[in-house]
Design a protein around this motif. Structure first.
Motif, PDB file in Angstrom:
ATOM      1  N   PRO A  64      -4.040 -32.319  53.537  1.00 56.86           N
ATOM      2  CA  PRO A  64      -3.126 -31.921  54.602  1.00 56.86           C
ATOM      3  C   PRO A  64      -2.119 -30.858  54.178  1.00 56.86           C
ATOM      4  CG  PRO A  64      -2.884 -34.271  54.109  1.00 56.86           C
ATOM      5  CD  PRO A  64      -3.877 -33.711  53.164  1.00 56.86           C
ATOM      6  N   LEU A  65      -1.906 -30.683  52.882  1.00 59.35           N
ATOM      7  CA  LEU A  65      -0.919 -29.723  52.405  1.00 59.35           C
ATOM      8  C   LEU A  65      -1.563 -28.368  52.150  1.00 59.35           C
ATOM      9  CD1 LEU A  65       0.998 -31.994  49.883  1.00 59.35           C
ATOM     10  CD2 LEU A  65       1.565 -31.526  52.263  1.00 59.35           C
ATOM     11  N   TYR A  94       3.809 -25.985  42.907  1.00 60.12           N
ATOM     12  CA  TYR A  94       3.266 -25.239  44.040  1.00 60.12           C
ATOM     13  C   TYR A  94       4.355 -25.030  45.086  1.00 60.12           C
ATOM     14  CZ  TYR A  94      -1.219 -26.857  42.187  1.00 60.12           C
ATOM     15  OH  TYR A  94      -2.292 -27.126  41.385  1.00 60.12           O
ATOM     16  N   ARG A  95       4.400 -23.863  45.707  1.00 59.74           N
ATOM     17  CA  ARG A  95       5.262 -23.645  46.863  1.00 59.74           C
ATOM     18  C   ARG A  95       4.387 -23.848  48.093  1.00 59.74           C
ATOM     19  NH1 ARG A  95      10.056 -21.629  48.137  1.00 59.74           N
ATOM     20  NH2 ARG A  95      10.422 -20.857  46.041  1.00 59.74           N
ATOM     21  N   LEU A  96       4.791 -24.778  48.944  1.00 58.39           N
ATOM     22  CA  LEU A  96       4.036 -25.071  50.152  1.00 58.39           C
ATOM     23  C   LEU A  96       4.390 -24.071  51.245  1.00 58.39           C
ATOM     24  CD1 LEU A  96       4.402 -28.957  50.281  1.00 58.39           C
ATOM     25  CD2 LEU A  96       2.503 -27.624  49.365  1.00 58.39           C
ATOM     26  N   ASP A 102       7.386 -28.724  56.124  1.00 56.38           N
ATOM     27  CA  ASP A 102       8.024 -29.451  57.229  1.00 56.38           C
ATOM     28  C   ASP A 102       7.263 -30.734  57.537  1.00 56.38           C
ATOM     29  OD1 ASP A 102       9.974 -27.530  57.438  1.00 56.38           O
ATOM     30  OD2 ASP A 102       8.970 -26.434  59.061  1.00 56.38           O
ATOM     31  N   TRP A 103       5.940 -30.646  57.546  1.00 57.79           N
ATOM     32  CA  TRP A 103       5.113 -31.830  57.808  1.00 57.79           C
ATOM     33  C   TRP A 103       5.366 -32.901  56.747  1.00 57.79           C
ATOM     34  CZ3 TRP A 103       1.305 -34.214  54.916  1.00 57.79           C
ATOM     35  CH2 TRP A 103       0.587 -35.220  55.575  1.00 57.79           C
ATOM     36  N   ALA A 104       5.423 -32.486  55.478  1.00 59.85           N
ATOM     37  CA  ALA A 104       5.649 -33.438  54.383  1.00 59.85           C
ATOM     38  C   ALA A 104       7.026 -34.094  54.513  1.00 59.85           C
ATOM     39  CB  ALA A 104       5.521 -32.736  53.036  1.00 59.85           C
ATOM     40  N   LEU A 115      -1.542 -38.825  52.173  1.00 62.24           N
ATOM     41  CA  LEU A 115      -2.313 -37.929  51.315  1.00 62.24           C
ATOM     42  C   LEU A 115      -3.610 -38.599  50.875  1.00 62.24           C
ATOM     43  CD1 LEU A 115       0.569 -36.576  49.088  1.00 62.24           C
ATOM     44  CD2 LEU A 115      -0.424 -35.517  51.109  1.00 62.24           C
ATOM     45  N   ALA A 116      -4.581 -37.780  50.518  1.00 62.21           N
ATOM     46  CA  ALA A 116      -5.859 -38.302  50.026  1.00 62.21           C
ATOM     47  C   ALA A 116      -5.609 -39.170  48.796  1.00 62.21           C
ATOM     48  CB  ALA A 116      -6.786 -37.149  49.681  1.00 62.21           C
TER      49      ALA A 116
END
Length: 151
Positions: A64-65, A94-96, A102-104, A115-116
């Motif tokens: 999802p990320l 990592y920079r999302l 926002d989702w996280a 998350l998986a």
């Protein structure tokens, strides 16, 4: 196999040298072809390795990320990289993307479940314990734990 590869490279270099030293007719075209072939022999494997390395890094991020960029990477591997017992260690930041971040944030404490692999693989930070062991040996050192952390 490695010796055979080295011999092949030496033979190719010797052949290229003989072509390079031939007399005038078509000399410029021949030399351009030799340089282009050399660049291809070096460039194609380099680009392939870098592409594979990037794909490996991006495959660590759960579905999802989405990653916007790689902020920081410090990794070391001892060994060949695919044999049992090879030691690898590292730290990657990592920079999302804005929407992914926002989702996280919206998930809050449920993020590990979303998350998986769920909470069996992903832990909230700061990580205090991993099973029966502390995450870091400094966890019980009062001098290290009282140090002022950077903003």
């Amino acid at each position: 196999m490695a010796l055979l590869l080295v011999c092949l490279v030496i033979l190719l270099l010797r052949f290229a040298y003989r072509l390079w030293r031939r007399p005038q007719p078509g000399r410029t075209v021949r030399r351009t072809a030799i340089v282009a072939a050399g660049l291809l022999l070096i460039g194609v494997p380099y680009v392939a390795v870098k592409y594979q390395e990037r794909e490996m890094l991006m495959s660590r991020v759960p579905a999802p990320l989405e990653v916007a960029s790689l902020e920081y990477r410090l990794e070391e591997a001892w060994g060949v990289g695919f044999m049992p017992g090879d030691n690898e260690t590292g730290f990657v930041v990592y920079r999302l993307t804005d929407s992914s971040a926002d989702w996280a944030r919206e998930q809050g404490s449920r993020l590990g479940d979303m998350l998986a692999a769920g909470v069996t693989k992903w832990h909230p930070t700061p990580v205090r314990h991993a099973g029966d062991k502390d995450w870091h040996p400094y966890d019980h050192d009062p001098q290290m734990m009282s140090a002022k952390r950077a903003e």
